[in-house]
Design a protein around this motif. Structure first.
Motif, PDB file in Angstrom:
ATOM      1  N   GLN A   1      12.320  -1.257  -1.952  1.00  0.00           N
ATOM      2  CA  GLN A   1      11.509  -1.117  -0.700  1.00  0.00           C
ATOM      3  C   GLN A   1      12.352  -1.602   0.448  1.00  0.00           C
ATOM      4  O   GLN A   1      13.369  -2.292   0.269  1.00  0.00           O
ATOM      5  CB  GLN A   1      10.058  -1.602  -0.756  1.00  0.00           C
ATOM      6  N   ARG A   2      12.217  -1.115   1.691  1.00  0.00           N
ATOM      7  CA  ARG A   2      12.959  -1.520   2.835  1.00  0.00           C
ATOM      8  C   ARG A   2      12.474  -2.912   3.062  1.00  0.00           C
ATOM      9  O   ARG A   2      11.491  -3.306   2.673  1.00  0.00           O
ATOM     10  CB  ARG A   2      12.679  -0.560   3.827  1.00  0.00           C
ATOM     11  N   GLN A   3      13.519  -3.831   3.707  1.00  0.00           N
ATOM     12  CA  GLN A   3      13.025  -5.051   4.119  1.00  0.00           C
ATOM     13  C   GLN A   3      12.314  -5.324   4.959  1.00  0.00           C
ATOM     14  O   GLN A   3      11.639  -4.582   6.039  1.00  0.00           O
ATOM     15  CB  GLN A   3      14.273  -5.888   4.839  1.00  0.00           C
ATOM     16  N   GLY A   4      10.954  -6.189   4.496  1.00  0.00           N
ATOM     17  CA  GLY A   4       9.914  -6.439   5.304  1.00  0.00           C
ATOM     18  C   GLY A   4       8.865  -5.720   5.101  1.00  0.00           C
ATOM     19  O   GLY A   4       7.642  -5.782   5.607  1.00  0.00           O
ATOM     20  N   THR A   5       8.803  -4.587   4.162  1.00  0.00           N
ATOM     21  CA  THR A   5       7.913  -3.750   3.752  1.00  0.00           C
ATOM     22  C   THR A   5       6.473  -4.468   3.349  1.00  0.00           C
ATOM     23  O   THR A   5       5.432  -4.003   3.688  1.00  0.00           O
ATOM     24  CB  THR A   5       8.323  -2.668   2.872  1.00  0.00           C
ATOM     25  N   ILE A   6       6.575  -5.177   2.388  1.00  0.00           N
ATOM     26  CA  ILE A   6       5.735  -5.975   1.629  1.00  0.00           C
ATOM     27  C   ILE A   6       4.545  -6.777   2.617  1.00  0.00           C
ATOM     28  O   ILE A   6       3.748  -6.748   2.618  1.00  0.00           O
ATOM     29  CB  ILE A   6       6.259  -6.641   0.334  1.00  0.00           C
ATOM     30  N   ALA A   7       5.487  -7.508   3.347  1.00  0.00           N
ATOM     31  CA  ALA A   7       4.687  -8.247   4.517  1.00  0.00           C
ATOM     32  C   ALA A   7       4.057  -7.515   5.244  1.00  0.00           C
ATOM     33  O   ALA A   7       2.839  -7.694   5.808  1.00  0.00           O
ATOM     34  CB  ALA A   7       5.675  -9.035   5.083  1.00  0.00           C
ATOM     35  N   ARG A   8       4.656  -6.324   5.526  1.00  0.00           N
ATOM     36  CA  ARG A   8       3.869  -5.311   6.420  1.00  0.00           C
ATOM     37  C   ARG A   8       2.543  -4.770   5.919  1.00  0.00           C
ATOM     38  O   ARG A   8       1.719  -4.581   6.908  1.00  0.00           O
ATOM     39  CB  ARG A   8       4.911  -4.122   6.765  1.00  0.00           C
ATOM     40  N   LEU A   9       2.218  -4.807   4.615  1.00  0.00           N
ATOM     41  CA  LEU A   9       0.961  -4.373   4.328  1.00  0.00           C
ATOM     42  C   LEU A   9       0.013  -5.179   4.710  1.00  0.00           C
ATOM     43  O   LEU A   9      -1.096  -4.422   4.931  1.00  0.00           O
ATOM     44  CB  LEU A   9       1.234  -4.387   2.457  1.00  0.00           C
ATOM     45  N   SER A  10      -0.033  -6.353   4.496  1.00  0.00           N
ATOM     46  CA  SER A  10      -0.921  -7.327   4.883  1.00  0.00           C
ATOM     47  C   SER A  10      -1.300  -7.041   6.583  1.00  0.00           C
ATOM     48  O   SER A  10      -2.456  -7.045   6.990  1.00  0.00           O
ATOM     49  CB  SER A  10      -0.884  -8.565   4.829  1.00  0.00           C
ATOM     50  N   SER A  11      -0.231  -7.062   7.321  1.00  0.00           N
ATOM     51  CA  SER A  11      -0.372  -6.827   8.685  1.00  0.00           C
ATOM     52  C   SER A  11      -0.940  -5.612   8.847  1.00  0.00           C
ATOM     53  O   SER A  11      -1.811  -5.534  10.334  1.00  0.00           O
ATOM     54  CB  SER A  11       1.159  -6.836   9.508  1.00  0.00           C
ATOM     55  N   LEU A  12      -0.513  -4.401   8.486  1.00  0.00           N
ATOM     56  CA  LEU A  12      -1.343  -3.358   8.710  1.00  0.00           C
ATOM     57  C   LEU A  12      -2.937  -3.463   8.416  1.00  0.00           C
ATOM     58  O   LEU A  12      -3.571  -2.797   9.214  1.00  0.00           O
ATOM     59  CB  LEU A  12      -0.537  -2.149   7.827  1.00  0.00           C
ATOM     60  N   ALA A  13      -3.134  -4.031   7.197  1.00  0.00           N
ATOM     61  CA  ALA A  13      -4.702  -4.193   6.769  1.00  0.00           C
ATOM     62  C   ALA A  13      -5.414  -5.069   8.114  1.00  0.00           C
ATOM     63  O   ALA A  13      -6.482  -4.749   8.265  1.00  0.00           O
ATOM     64  CB  ALA A  13      -4.893  -4.654   5.357  1.00  0.00           C
TER      65      ALA A  13
ATOM     66  N   ASP B   1      -3.701   2.202  -4.540  1.00  0.00           N
ATOM     67  CA  ASP B   1      -5.360   1.898  -4.679  1.00  0.00           C
ATOM     68  C   ASP B   1      -5.454   0.463  -3.843  1.00  0.00           C
ATOM     69  O   ASP B   1      -6.129  -0.313  -4.519  1.00  0.00           O
ATOM     70  CB  ASP B   1      -5.563   1.802  -6.006  1.00  0.00           C
ATOM     71  N   GLY B   2      -4.953   0.324  -3.083  1.00  0.00           N
ATOM     72  CA  GLY B   2      -4.945  -0.982  -2.103  1.00  0.00           C
ATOM     73  C   GLY B   2      -4.333  -2.070  -2.792  1.00  0.00           C
ATOM     74  O   GLY B   2      -4.775  -3.397  -2.364  1.00  0.00           O
ATOM     75  N   VAL B   3      -3.519  -1.956  -3.763  1.00  0.00           N
ATOM     76  CA  VAL B   3      -2.874  -3.174  -4.291  1.00  0.00           C
ATOM     77  C   VAL B   3      -1.106  -3.041  -4.370  1.00  0.00           C
ATOM     78  O   VAL B   3      -0.823  -1.676  -4.358  1.00  0.00           O
ATOM     79  CB  VAL B   3      -3.266  -3.512  -5.672  1.00  0.00           C
ATOM     80  N   SER B   4      -0.411  -3.925  -3.847  1.00  0.00           N
ATOM     81  CA  SER B   4       1.112  -3.678  -3.681  1.00  0.00           C
ATOM     82  C   SER B   4       1.586  -3.770  -4.880  1.00  0.00           C
ATOM     83  O   SER B   4       1.079  -4.489  -6.063  1.00  0.00           O
ATOM     84  CB  SER B   4       1.452  -4.982  -2.975  1.00  0.00           C
ATOM     85  N   GLN B   5       2.397  -2.642  -5.222  1.00  0.00           N
ATOM     86  CA  GLN B   5       3.195  -2.608  -6.312  1.00  0.00           C
ATOM     87  C   GLN B   5       4.256  -3.666  -6.590  1.00  0.00           C
ATOM     88  O   GLN B   5       4.901  -3.549  -7.735  1.00  0.00           O
ATOM     89  CB  GLN B   5       3.743  -1.168  -6.651  1.00  0.00           C
ATOM     90  N   TYR B   6       4.548  -4.381  -5.781  1.00  0.00           N
ATOM     91  CA  TYR B   6       5.670  -5.172  -5.387  1.00  0.00           C
ATOM     92  C   TYR B   6       5.401  -6.448  -4.957  1.00  0.00           C
ATOM     93  O   TYR B   6       4.425  -6.739  -4.158  1.00  0.00           O
ATOM     94  CB  TYR B   6       6.832  -4.774  -4.128  1.00  0.00           C
ATOM     95  N   LYS B   7       5.959  -7.428  -5.359  1.00  0.00           N
ATOM     96  CA  LYS B   7       6.004  -8.808  -5.039  1.00  0.00           C
ATOM     97  C   LYS B   7       6.733  -9.060  -3.804  1.00  0.00           C
ATOM     98  O   LYS B   7       6.356  -9.659  -3.030  1.00  0.00           O
ATOM     99  CB  LYS B   7       6.481  -9.938  -6.010  1.00  0.00           C
ATOM    100  N   ASP B   8       7.905  -8.505  -3.813  1.00  0.00           N
ATOM    101  CA  ASP B   8       8.797  -8.396  -2.632  1.00  0.00           C
ATOM    102  C   ASP B   8       9.516  -6.903  -2.605  1.00  0.00           C
ATOM    103  O   ASP B   8       8.879  -6.196  -3.158  1.00  0.00           O
ATOM    104  CB  ASP B   8      10.034  -9.603  -2.509  1.00  0.00           C
ATOM    105  N   GLU B   9      10.888  -6.795  -2.006  1.00  0.00           N
ATOM    106  CA  GLU B   9      11.216  -5.721  -1.718  1.00  0.00           C
ATOM    107  C   GLU B   9      11.786  -5.017  -3.112  1.00  0.00           C
ATOM    108  O   GLU B   9      12.146  -3.794  -2.932  1.00  0.00           O
ATOM    109  CB  GLU B   9      12.257  -5.776  -0.507  1.00  0.00           C
ATOM    110  N   ASP B  10      12.217  -5.862  -3.781  1.00  0.00           N
ATOM    111  CA  ASP B  10      12.657  -5.311  -5.103  1.00  0.00           C
ATOM    112  C   ASP B  10      12.180  -5.905  -6.586  1.00  0.00           C
ATOM    113  O   ASP B  10      12.575  -5.102  -7.596  1.00  0.00           O
ATOM    114  CB  ASP B  10      14.176  -5.640  -5.353  1.00  0.00           C
ATOM    115  N   HIS B  11      11.300  -6.571  -6.667  1.00  0.00           N
ATOM    116  CA  HIS B  11      10.562  -7.235  -7.796  1.00  0.00           C
ATOM    117  C   HIS B  11       8.979  -6.556  -7.787  1.00  0.00           C
ATOM    118  O   HIS B  11       8.510  -6.623  -6.885  1.00  0.00           O
ATOM    119  CB  HIS B  11      10.493  -8.696  -7.579  1.00  0.00           C
ATOM    120  N   LEU B  12       8.701  -6.170  -9.108  1.00  0.00           N
ATOM    121  CA  LEU B  12       7.280  -5.651  -9.193  1.00  0.00           C
ATOM    122  C   LEU B  12       6.295  -6.919  -9.067  1.00  0.00           C
ATOM    123  O   LEU B  12       6.673  -8.043  -9.418  1.00  0.00           O
ATOM    124  CB  LEU B  12       7.337  -5.116 -10.646  1.00  0.00           C
ATOM    125  N   SER B  13       5.319  -6.725  -8.776  1.00  0.00           N
ATOM    126  CA  SER B  13       4.198  -7.415  -8.607  1.00  0.00           C
ATOM    127  C   SER B  13       3.174  -7.370  -9.856  1.00  0.00           C
ATOM    128  O   SER B  13       3.674  -6.498 -10.793  1.00  0.00           O
ATOM    129  CB  SER B  13       3.142  -7.209  -7.571  1.00  0.00           C
TER     130      SER B  13
END
Length: 654
Positions: free
Chosen positions: A549-561, A618-630
């Motif tokens: 994922q692009r840098q910052g994508t995973i943090a953006r999920l919470s901000s959008l919510a 389904d409302g859950v991130s597939q990633y922990k960060d931009e390259d590691h799976l959650s």
């Protein structure tokens, strides 16, 4: 050079400094070197502050207390408002992890040490830094540290040294020499720290104290010098970029260019001076401090609530907001303090400034100590934030790259301690598969071992760290001495081959080779690993890396919510992943075609079923960060790994 009157051209020069910084940060690619605006500010500050100090020393009325009170009056009010605003918006938008980091940054900036904090982190040009609301305050910390020491230096030099200007120039040369020497050894230190940046302010200082020539030059000399100075500054803005080794020698271009502009315009109303003195330029220059303070937090928070990267149109709208905030800040915060309508005396401003520092530092520390106050989040935002933490135990199975004794092994499935049926070997991209490995090992009743070392791909040789070579040799020895049926190789292959997507080559193994040579060398090493494993009789399973994922994508999920926006479309096209993985895919396919006991596993079809590699499902991130799976993303890999366990002819357990 004794020019102490009001100079509108210097106000315009401030505009020339701040405009490219703002445009560069908001992604206008033409201003690839817009970051040099900070260097222009450094020279201007050195010139103006030294002019004041030198004038007061000569008049016998210089006071440290008066000087620092003026600095507090100029710097602290607007800065305090911006820090407070960042905390308020951060409370509303940031995940606990990021809000905790913001609290830490506020604490450091309140004591003017944020440059030290950011030097220890990702670096100025790393995309990860694009999500730090106070990154830009590093330059304020450098200036304030300079203002603390420079007046003492001036007093000592002018009082005890006959040729004090030569001594001051010697300090300048020492700082510049440190800059050039350190940049090859520690680029982040050279960029962020005062000893390697002081020479830029000292260039302005020398300009303020060098005596004016007895006879003036003919007019065209001043025109030529100021014109060449402007050309140098513009060249730096448009020709340098984030890959330039900076500051280093490259910083001479904007610094000496600024010196030339100030010098030329100080003796004559040149064409450049008239350009810089235009009312529009002067107007921007007057709000330049507030504009600099506001623009970066606005960019960071706007980026946080953007489904994808901002378009140029969106960027322009956000820049307009920055200008509005800057005008309001200048009119209602800066001017009342500077005109002494608020906290007029020296004691009130110093006490008020100290109180603001203490309060902000304390609030920042409380937020940091409270881990970003997770209770702020609820519902969808909390679910996304929780995905950024591994809960299944991956870190317990992932040894740090500095580990001197990488012997740790995580075991799953039936208790067969001596010899597992399956061994998973690699870097953190092997470790992040843990939830799927554990689940399948228990389901199919087959013992599996996971052994991984951060930053170390499963290939022979020393790689980029000696620990990697030692670690991988231990694993090969283990495979040779155990009756292991299947060996899985997993890593972030493209990182070691091409470096990070932003051009950071720190983790690339072949950073000094051409792309073709690097690909050939990695291919040879992977083939050697596969051959070594196959000689033991084990099957080999090559796992391609997960789509990044692009840098910052995973943090953006919470901000959008938090702002009620859907994150369903956050992700990137699979075509971008396929393009980056093309060589690895071809290599793995050729190895599989050459040996029926070499298999390839690709997570992309599971993660990108409709051509988009989405960050969340389904409302859950597939990633922990931009390259590691959650944990959730790894659970989805169970079907991918199932064929390995089925190859053992195991019967599913329930």
């Amino acid at each position: 050079m004794h020019t102490f009157g009001t100079r509108r051209d210097i106000d315009g020069l401030r505009a020339l400094a701040v405009i490219p910084v703002v445009l560069y940060h908001f992604g206008f690619g033409a201003f690839s070197g817009g970051f040099v605006g900070v260097d222009i500010f450094f020279v201007i500050s050195g010139f103006l502050i030294t002019s004041i100090i030198f004038r007061e020393i000569n008049a016998g009325r210089f006071s440290f207390v008066d000087f620092w009170a003026r600095r507090a009056r100029r710097i602290l009010p607007a800065l305090s408002v911006v820090l407070l605003a960042c905390l308020v918006v951060g409370w509303l938008l940031l995940t606990p992890k990021d809000f905790s980091q913001l609290g830490r940054a506020v604490r450091y900036q309140a004591t003017f040490m944020s440059n030290i904090l950011f030097m220890r982190q990702d670096g100025y040009f790393n995309p990860a830094s694009d999500f730090k609301p106070l990154l830009h305050t590093w330059s304020l910390s450098v200036e304030e540290q300079y203002y603390l020491f420079f007046p003492m230096l001036m007093v000592v030099l002018t009082r005890f040294f006959k040729h004090w200007r030569i001594a001051l120039f010697g300090v300048l040369l020492l700082s510049f020499g440190l800059n050039v020497w350190v940049i090859n050894r520690n680029p982040d230190a050279a960029f962020f720290l005062l000893p390697m940046r002081a020479w830029e302010l000292l260039c302005g200082a020398m300009l303020a104290v060098v005596p004016s020539p007895v006879s003036r030059f003919i007019p065209w000399v001043y025109e030529a010098v100021s014109g060449l100075g402007l050309l140098s500054v513009l060249c730096a803005m448009f020709d340098l970029d984030k890959f330039t080794q900076f500051p280093g020698w490259a910083a001479l271009l904007p610094v000496l260019g600024t010196v030339a502009i100030i010098w030329g315009n100080g003796h004559r109303q040149t064409g450049v001076a008239r350009l810089l003195s235009h009312p529009a330029m002067v107007g921007v220059g007057l709000i330049s401090y507030s504009l600099y303070l506001w623009h970066w937090p606005v960019f960071v928070y706007a980026n946080a609530v953007s489904v994808d990267a901002m378009s140029w149109g969106e960027s322009l709208l956000w820049i307009v907001l920055c200008v509005v905030l800057a005008v309001l800040s200048w009119k209602f915060v800066e001017l009342p303090f500077r005109d002494r309508r608020l906290l007029a005396g020296i004691k009130p401003i110093l006490v008020g400034g100290l109180a603001a520092i203490v309060v902000l530092a304390t609030v920042g520390q409380v937020i940091r100590s409270a881990n970003g106050i997770p209770s702020r989040l609820s519902g969808q935002a909390k679910a996304y934030a929780d995905s950024r933490e591994w809960q299944a135990g991956q870190l317990q199975c992932l040894m740090d790259s500095d580990s001197k004794e990488p012997k740790k092994v995580c075991r799953f499935g039936p208790d067969r301690q001596d010899s597992p049926a399956l061994l998973i070997w690699g870097d953190s991209h092997a470790a992040h598969l843990l939830p799927a490995i554990k689940s399948d090992a228990e389901r199919y009743g087959e013992p599996a071992w996971l052994i991984s070392l951060s930053g170390c791909p499963p290939i022979p040789g020393k790689v980029s760290r000696k620990q990697c070579g030692d670690f991988n040799k231990r694993v090969i020895d283990l495979i040779q001495h155990k009756q292991i049926h299947d060996v899985v190789l997993a890593a972030r292959w493209s990182l070691y081959l091409y470096g990070a997507e932003d051009g950071d080559m720190r983790n690339a193994i072949y950073k000094h080779d051409s792309r073709l040579v690097a690909e050939q060398r990695l291919a040879a090493q992977i083939k050697e690993t596969v051959a070594s494993v196959r000689q033991t009789g084990a099957q080999v399973w090559l796992v391609k890396e997960v789509p990044l994922q692009r840098q910052g994508t995973i943090a953006r999920l919470s901000s959008l919510a938090m702002v009620g926006r859907s994150a369903d479309d956050v992700g990137r096209p699979i075509a971008e992943h396929v393009a980056r993985q093309r060589f690895i895919s071809q290599l793995f396919a050729s190895l599989s075609a050459a040996d029926p006991n070499v298999h390839v596993l690709d997570p992309a079809p599971i993660m990108c079923p409709d051509g988009i590699c989405r960050a969340a499902l389904d409302g859950v991130s597939q990633y922990k960060d931009e390259d590691h799976l959650s944990d959730y993303g790894a659970e989805r890999m169970k079907p991918l790994l199932a064929p390995i366990f089925l190859s053992e002819n195991a019967v599913p357990g329930g």
